[in-house]
Design a protein around this motif. Structure first.
Motif, short mmCIF file in Angstrom:
data_model
loop_
_atom_site.label_atom_id
_atom_site.label_comp_id
_atom_site.label_asym_id
_atom_site.label_seq_id
_atom_site.Cartn_x
_atom_site.Cartn_y
_atom_site.Cartn_z
N SER A 1 0.85 -1.19 0.00
CA SER A 1 0.00 0.00 0.00
C SER A 1 0.88 1.25 0.00
O SER A 1 2.06 1.20 0.37
CB SER A 1 -0.90 0.01 1.24
OG SER A 1 -1.72 -1.14 1.28
N ASP A 2 0.32 2.39 -0.42
CA ASP A 2 1.12 3.62 -0.47
C ASP A 2 1.43 4.12 0.94
O ASP A 2 0.89 3.64 1.94
CB ASP A 2 0.43 4.69 -1.32
CG ASP A 2 -0.93 5.11 -0.75
OD1 ASP A 2 -1.15 4.99 0.46
OD2 ASP A 2 -1.78 5.57 -1.54
N TRP A 3 2.32 5.14 1.01
CA TRP A 3 2.77 5.63 2.30
C TRP A 3 1.61 6.17 3.15
O TRP A 3 1.63 6.01 4.38
CB TRP A 3 3.82 6.72 2.12
CG TRP A 3 5.19 6.22 1.75
CD1 TRP A 3 5.90 6.53 0.63
CD2 TRP A 3 6.03 5.35 2.52
NE1 TRP A 3 7.13 5.90 0.64
CE2 TRP A 3 7.23 5.17 1.79
CE3 TRP A 3 5.88 4.70 3.75
CZ2 TRP A 3 8.27 4.38 2.25
CZ3 TRP A 3 6.91 3.90 4.21
CH2 TRP A 3 8.09 3.74 3.47
N THR A 4 0.64 6.78 2.52
CA THR A 4 -0.48 7.33 3.29
C THR A 4 -1.20 6.23 4.06
O THR A 4 -1.50 6.37 5.25
CB THR A 4 -1.48 8.04 2.36
OG1 THR A 4 -0.80 9.12 1.69
CG2 THR A 4 -2.66 8.59 3.14
N GLU A 5 -1.47 5.12 3.38
CA GLU A 5 -2.15 4.01 4.03
C GLU A 5 -1.25 3.34 5.08
O GLU A 5 -1.72 2.96 6.16
CB GLU A 5 -2.56 2.98 2.97
CG GLU A 5 -3.35 1.79 3.53
CD GLU A 5 -4.67 2.19 4.16
OE1 GLU A 5 -5.11 1.47 5.09
OE2 GLU A 5 -5.25 3.23 3.76
N LEU A 6 0.03 3.22 4.77
CA LEU A 6 0.96 2.60 5.72
C LEU A 6 1.11 3.45 6.98
O LEU A 6 1.18 2.92 8.10
CB LEU A 6 2.32 2.39 5.06
CG LEU A 6 2.35 1.37 3.91
CD1 LEU A 6 3.73 1.34 3.26
CD2 LEU A 6 1.97 -0.03 4.41
N GLU A 7 1.16 4.77 6.81
CA GLU A 7 1.27 5.65 7.97
C GLU A 7 0.00 5.61 8.81
O GLU A 7 0.06 5.73 10.04
CB GLU A 7 1.56 7.08 7.52
CG GLU A 7 2.99 7.25 7.01
CD GLU A 7 3.26 8.65 6.49
OE1 GLU A 7 2.30 9.34 6.09
OE2 GLU A 7 4.45 9.06 6.50
N LYS A 8 -1.14 5.43 8.17
CA LYS A 8 -2.40 5.27 8.90
C LYS A 8 -2.37 4.00 9.75
O LYS A 8 -2.78 4.01 10.92
CB LYS A 8 -3.57 5.22 7.92
CG LYS A 8 -4.92 5.07 8.57
CD LYS A 8 -6.03 5.02 7.52
CE LYS A 8 -7.39 4.78 8.17
NZ LYS A 8 -8.48 4.68 7.15
N MET A 9 -1.88 2.90 9.16
CA MET A 9 -1.75 1.65 9.90
C MET A 9 -0.82 1.82 11.10
O MET A 9 -1.11 1.33 12.20
CB MET A 9 -1.21 0.55 8.99
CG MET A 9 -2.14 0.11 7.88
SD MET A 9 -1.34 -1.10 6.80
CE MET A 9 -1.02 -2.43 7.95
N LYS A 10 0.27 2.52 10.89
CA LYS A 10 1.24 2.76 11.96
C LYS A 10 0.61 3.57 13.09
O LYS A 10 0.76 3.22 14.28
CB LYS A 10 2.45 3.50 11.39
CG LYS A 10 3.49 3.91 12.42
CD LYS A 10 4.61 4.67 11.76
CE LYS A 10 5.61 5.22 12.78
NZ LYS A 10 6.71 5.97 12.14
N ALA A 11 -0.10 4.63 12.73
CA ALA A 11 -0.72 5.49 13.75
C ALA A 11 -1.74 4.71 14.58
O ALA A 11 -1.82 4.86 15.80
CB ALA A 11 -1.39 6.68 13.07
N GLU A 12 -2.52 3.86 13.92
CA GLU A 12 -3.53 3.07 14.63
C GLU A 12 -2.88 2.07 15.58
O GLU A 12 -3.38 1.83 16.68
CB GLU A 12 -4.43 2.35 13.62
CG GLU A 12 -5.35 3.28 12.84
CD GLU A 12 -6.12 2.56 11.75
OE1 GLU A 12 -5.81 1.37 11.50
OE2 GLU A 12 -7.02 3.18 11.17
N ALA A 13 -1.76 1.48 15.15
CA ALA A 13 -1.09 0.48 15.99
C ALA A 13 -0.43 1.11 17.20
O ALA A 13 -0.31 0.47 18.25
CB ALA A 13 -0.05 -0.27 15.16
N LEU A 14 0.00 2.36 17.07
CA LEU A 14 0.75 3.01 18.15
C LEU A 14 -0.09 3.97 18.97
O LEU A 14 0.44 4.57 19.92
CB LEU A 14 1.96 3.76 17.57
CG LEU A 14 3.02 2.89 16.87
CD1 LEU A 14 4.13 3.77 16.31
CD2 LEU A 14 3.60 1.88 17.86
N GLU A 15 -1.36 4.13 18.65
CA GLU A 15 -2.17 5.10 19.37
C GLU A 15 -2.48 4.64 20.81
O GLU A 15 -2.45 3.46 21.12
CB GLU A 15 -3.49 5.32 18.62
CG GLU A 15 -4.44 4.15 18.66
CD GLU A 15 -5.73 4.43 17.91
OE1 GLU A 15 -6.60 3.53 17.90
OE2 GLU A 15 -5.85 5.52 17.33
#
Length: 325
Positions: free
Chosen positions: A311-325
């Motif tokens: 997936s593109d960086w936007t989607e990957l950064e969203k996944m990261k933010a959700e995992a670390l929130e």
């Protein structure tokens, strides 16, 4: 029925005589607080809240649980829970076996705080932005050095990320595969670690792009345009001659043999190269070249996930933010 413990090994630092729960992983046994473990993990809490059958097995007079996990993973997981300085937050040093074991176990048994701590260790050395990548130049990471020194490259890391859906670290992990290893390890694996067929294919296809088209585009600032508008060099075409000479040298840098890792495009021209070039070209040409080179690097970074079918960086950064929130 009290089980025999003579043939088993008590885990060092994880056997407390005043605690009332015994865990076994492979041939290693642990005696810890039932209440402490239930507080830390909802999975263990549910497991330990089930009524105990009168004929249930015990060990050393304590309730007994046989775990399907490796002894190594259980050991690092329990030590991370019980001893704060065993697995400290980033950027504290740790080893890859500790990091991976803690992450697998905290994910499986839903110990969120510990899982996030492990994810920060991974994410901090696998940025999702080009500026984050550039900040890592010359920086060391103890657990990553473990992998490289052992000859594994990032294969175990990629496998772990696939298993636990940590997709946002994969573009950099894949990219580093070709920074740190050669084809035989990619294709054949190392030890018990071997990539999936689809990941091998993605790496092979991406490597063709990274070693040819992408390198050419990154170095294009030394070729194009032939003469930069507004050049103030004292001698006619002096800056052009210098740029052409540098490009010829750069062509040698991209050469390789089958036994060594490639020089990757993001690293092909660095601060030291700019410093040497600054002494031989005018400021207008230097500024224009830096602009073109910067645009090429940003373009490559933006397309990096796509090269590895992610997936593109936007989607990957969203996944990261959700995992670390």
């Amino acid at each position: 029925m009290d089980l025999e413990i003579a043939a088993l090994t008590r885990a060092e630092g994880l056997w407390f005589d005043d605690c009332g729960l015994v865990l076994q992983a492979e041939t290693t046994i642990f005696r810890i607080s039932r209440e402490f473990l239930a507080v830390q993990s909802p999975i263990f809490r549910d497991m330990l809240s089930l009524p105990t059958h009168p004929d249930a097995e015990t060990m050393d007079g304590c309730p007994f649980v046989l775990l399907p996990d490796s002894a190594e993973d259980v050991t690092v997981f329990l030590k991370a829970l019980l001893y704060y300085d065993f697995f400290e937050p980033w950027p504290a040093k740790t080893t890859y076996p500790i990091l991976a074991g803690v992450l697998r176990m905290s994910h499986k048994y839903e110990v969120d705080a510990l899982r996030k701590r492990a994810l920060v260790h991974l994410s901090s050395f696998h940025p999702t932005t080009l500026s984050g990548w550039d900040e890592l130049v010359d920086k060391k990471c103890s657990w990553f050095d473990d992998l490289i020194d052992a000859g594994y490259s990032t294969i175990p890391l990629i496998i772990l990320a696939r298993q636990l859906s940590i997709d946002w670290i994969l573009p950099v992990a894949f990219y580093r595969m070709y920074e740190t290893t050669c084809e035989n390890i990619v294709l054949d694996g190392r030890g018990n670690f071997e990539l999936s067929g689809s990941d091998k294919l993605a790496l092979v296809v991406a490597s063709r792009l990274l070693e040819t088209t992408e390198v050419t585009q990154i170095l294009d600032f030394l070729w194009t345009p032939f003469s930069i508008k507004g050049c103030t060099s004292v001698h006619v075409n002096e800056c052009t001659k210098v740029r052409t000479k540098c490009r010829r040298k750069a062509e040698y840098w991209r050469r390789r043999d089958a036994e060594t890792a490639s020089t990757m495009p993001l690293d092909l021209w660095n601060a030291a190269d700019w410093q040497r070039l600054a002494n031989d070209v005018c400021q207008i040409c230097l500024s224009q070249m830096k602009t073109v080179h910067g645009e090429a690097r940003r373009s490559l970074w933006a397309r990096l996930p796509e090269m590895f079918e992610l997936s593109d960086w936007t989607e990957l950064e969203k996944m990261k933010a959700e995992a670390l929130e």
